[in-house]
Design a protein around this motif. Structure first.
Motif, PDB file in Angstrom:
ATOM      1  N   PHE A 170       3.291   3.112  -3.217  1.00 31.59           N
ATOM      2  CA  PHE A 170       4.484   2.281  -3.129  1.00 31.59           C
ATOM      3  C   PHE A 170       5.463   2.827  -4.174  1.00 31.59           C
ATOM      4  O   PHE A 170       5.224   2.701  -5.371  1.00 31.59           O
ATOM      5  N   TRP A 171       6.543   3.470  -3.717  1.00 32.95           N
ATOM      6  CA  TRP A 171       7.476   4.156  -4.601  1.00 32.95           C
ATOM      7  C   TRP A 171       8.812   3.433  -4.606  1.00 32.95           C
ATOM      8  O   TRP A 171       9.489   3.358  -3.591  1.00 32.95           O
ATOM      9  N   ASP A 172       9.180   2.892  -5.772  1.00 35.79           N
ATOM     10  CA  ASP A 172      10.496   2.273  -5.950  1.00 35.79           C
ATOM     11  C   ASP A 172      11.486   3.407  -6.212  1.00 35.79           C
ATOM     12  O   ASP A 172      11.442   4.052  -7.267  1.00 35.79           O
ATOM     13  N   THR A 173      12.376   3.642  -5.271  1.00 40.58           N
ATOM     14  CA  THR A 173      13.279   4.789  -5.368  1.00 40.58           C
ATOM     15  C   THR A 173      14.372   4.607  -6.421  1.00 40.58           C
ATOM     16  O   THR A 173      14.974   5.583  -6.847  1.00 40.58           O
ATOM     17  N   HIS A 174      14.614   3.376  -6.868  1.00 40.75           N
ATOM     18  CA  HIS A 174      15.648   3.146  -7.891  1.00 40.75           C
ATOM     19  C   HIS A 174      15.089   3.318  -9.297  1.00 40.75           C
ATOM     20  O   HIS A 174      15.734   3.912 -10.149  1.00 40.75           O
ATOM     21  N   THR A 175      13.897   2.811  -9.548  1.00 40.70           N
ATOM     22  CA  THR A 175      13.310   2.909 -10.890  1.00 40.70           C
ATOM     23  C   THR A 175      12.340   4.080 -11.017  1.00 40.70           C
ATOM     24  O   THR A 175      11.882   4.378 -12.112  1.00 40.70           O
ATOM     25  N   ASP A 176      11.984   4.709  -9.907  1.00 39.35           N
ATOM     26  CA  ASP A 176      11.022   5.821  -9.837  1.00 39.35           C
ATOM     27  C   ASP A 176       9.601   5.386 -10.220  1.00 39.35           C
ATOM     28  O   ASP A 176       8.768   6.213 -10.560  1.00 39.35           O
ATOM     29  N   ASP A 177       9.329   4.081 -10.165  1.00 40.60           N
ATOM     30  CA  ASP A 177       7.966   3.582 -10.412  1.00 40.60           C
ATOM     31  C   ASP A 177       7.124   3.799  -9.166  1.00 40.60           C
ATOM     32  O   ASP A 177       7.613   3.659  -8.039  1.00 40.60           O
ATOM     33  N   ARG A 178       5.852   4.121  -9.378  1.00 39.73           N
ATOM     34  CA  ARG A 178       4.921   4.315  -8.256  1.00 39.73           C
ATOM     35  C   ARG A 178       3.677   3.462  -8.497  1.00 39.73           C
ATOM     36  O   ARG A 178       3.146   3.436  -9.602  1.00 39.73           O
ATOM     37  N   TYR A 179       3.237   2.814  -7.440  1.00 39.15           N
ATOM     38  CA  TYR A 179       2.039   1.977  -7.495  1.00 39.15           C
ATOM     39  C   TYR A 179       1.073   2.487  -6.431  1.00 39.15           C
ATOM     40  O   TYR A 179       1.462   2.714  -5.290  1.00 39.15           O
ATOM     41  N   THR A 180      -0.178   2.655  -6.803  1.00 40.46           N
ATOM     42  CA  THR A 180      -1.175   3.237  -5.909  1.00 40.46           C
ATOM     43  C   THR A 180      -2.161   2.175  -5.454  1.00 40.46           C
ATOM     44  O   THR A 180      -2.583   1.328  -6.236  1.00 40.46           O
ATOM     45  N   LYS A 181      -2.530   2.245  -4.192  1.00 45.58           N
ATOM     46  CA  LYS A 181      -3.506   1.337  -3.589  1.00 45.58           C
ATOM     47  C   LYS A 181      -4.377   2.182  -2.669  1.00 45.58           C
ATOM     48  O   LYS A 181      -3.887   3.088  -2.005  1.00 45.58           O
ATOM     49  N   TYR A 182      -5.677   1.914  -2.650  1.00 40.84           N
ATOM     50  CA  TYR A 182      -6.590   2.628  -1.751  1.00 40.84           C
ATOM     51  C   TYR A 182      -7.030   1.688  -0.640  1.00 40.84           C
ATOM     52  O   TYR A 182      -7.443   0.563  -0.911  1.00 40.84           O
ATOM     53  N   VAL A 183      -6.900   2.155   0.606  1.00 42.70           N
ATOM     54  CA  VAL A 183      -7.169   1.314   1.769  1.00 42.70           C
ATOM     55  C   VAL A 183      -8.139   2.045   2.693  1.00 42.70           C
ATOM     56  O   VAL A 183      -7.904   3.192   3.071  1.00 42.70           O
ATOM     57  N   LYS A 184      -9.218   1.365   3.065  1.00 41.26           N
ATOM     58  CA  LYS A 184     -10.178   1.933   4.007  1.00 41.26           C
ATOM     59  C   LYS A 184      -9.672   1.776   5.432  1.00 41.26           C
ATOM     60  O   LYS A 184      -9.082   0.763   5.780  1.00 41.26           O
ATOM     61  N   LYS A 185      -9.910   2.779   6.244  1.00 39.92           N
ATOM     62  CA  LYS A 185      -9.626   2.762   7.680  1.00 39.92           C
ATOM     63  C   LYS A 185      -8.189   2.336   8.005  1.00 39.92           C
ATOM     64  O   LYS A 185      -7.950   1.536   8.900  1.00 39.92           O
ATOM     65  N   LEU A 186      -7.231   2.894   7.281  1.00 40.75           N
ATOM     66  CA  LEU A 186      -5.820   2.591   7.525  1.00 40.75           C
ATOM     67  C   LEU A 186      -5.383   3.163   8.870  1.00 40.75           C
ATOM     68  O   LEU A 186      -5.633   4.323   9.164  1.00 40.75           O
ATOM     69  N   SER A 187      -4.739   2.339   9.680  1.00 40.96           N
ATOM     70  CA  SER A 187      -4.237   2.790  10.983  1.00 40.96           C
ATOM     71  C   SER A 187      -2.749   3.086  10.939  1.00 40.96           C
ATOM     72  O   SER A 187      -2.320   4.175  11.303  1.00 40.96           O
ATOM     73  N   THR A 188      -1.949   2.097  10.513  1.00 40.67           N
ATOM     74  CA  THR A 188      -0.504   2.259  10.498  1.00 40.67           C
ATOM     75  C   THR A 188       0.127   1.497   9.341  1.00 40.67           C
ATOM     76  O   THR A 188      -0.507   0.627   8.744  1.00 40.67           O
ATOM     77  N   ILE A 189       1.380   1.841   9.069  1.00 39.51           N
ATOM     78  CA  ILE A 189       2.196   1.142   8.076  1.00 39.51           C
ATOM     79  C   ILE A 189       3.522   0.784   8.751  1.00 39.51           C
ATOM     80  O   ILE A 189       4.138   1.634   9.389  1.00 39.51           O
ATOM     81  N   HIS A 190       3.948  -0.475   8.586  1.00 43.12           N
ATOM     82  CA  HIS A 190       5.229  -0.917   9.134  1.00 43.12           C
ATOM     83  C   HIS A 190       5.908  -1.793   8.093  1.00 43.12           C
ATOM     84  O   HIS A 190       5.236  -2.418   7.269  1.00 43.12           O
ATOM     85  N   ALA A 191       7.245  -1.864   8.136  1.00 40.53           N
ATOM     86  CA  ALA A 191       7.982  -2.630   7.132  1.00 40.53           C
ATOM     87  C   ALA A 191       9.104  -3.422   7.775  1.00 40.53           C
ATOM     88  O   ALA A 191       9.608  -3.071   8.843  1.00 40.53           O
TER      89      ALA A 191
END
Length: 145
Positions: free
Chosen positions: A61-82
């Motif tokens: 998860f990358w905040d493009t204004h502050t350049d902060d990045r947060y990492t998460k590990y997910v098993k069996k990820l299929s898709t990402i939508h927002a």
């Protein structure tokens, strides 16, 4: 498809995403572009990739204004939508129940809510209030706000 009578040789670059194809008396070079899972909402770009040392997908998860990045590990990820101020991660349940999980996350990757559903979400769309998941014959509507 390449012109000529057929591919005679193929070589893959050891640490990268390039290939060389030998066709007749010609050598063709190509770049392989993987189909990345990603979405954008607010100031956040969320994207996933695989690491060699882990089974789970690494979701950033990358905040493009502050350049902060947060990492998460997910098993069996299929898709990402927002949509709106959240994103939804679609995964397959680990317990062999045949269920799928929709995980609603905020801009730093913290789970806000989740739903276990019995349909295979082949198509997902998201707005500021709803997540719509559809299989071949069923539509699931989740009002998360």
């Amino acid at each position: 498809k390449v012109p000529g009578s057929g591919i005679q040789e193929l070589s893959w670059e050891g640490g990268g995403l390039r290939i060389a194809l030998a066709v007749d008396s010609y050598v063709y070079f190509a770049n392989i572009r993987p189909d990345y899972k990603w979405a954008c909402f607010g100031n956040t770009v969320v994207y996933a990739f695989n690491k060699k040392e882990r089974v789970e997908h690494c979701v950033i998860f990358w905040d493009t204004h502050t350049d902060d990045r947060y990492t998460k590990y997910v098993k069996k990820l299929s898709t990402i939508h927002a949509g709106g101020e959240h994103c939804v991660l679609s995964t397959t349940a680990d317990d062999n129940s045949g269920q799928y999980i929709l995980i609603l996350c905020n801009s730093i990757g913290s789970p806000v809510d989740s739903k276990y559903i019995k349909i295979n979400p082949q198509h997902i769309s998201m707005s500021k209030q709803y997540v719509v998941a559809a299989s071949e014959d069923t539509v699931y509507l989740w009002q998360y706000r």
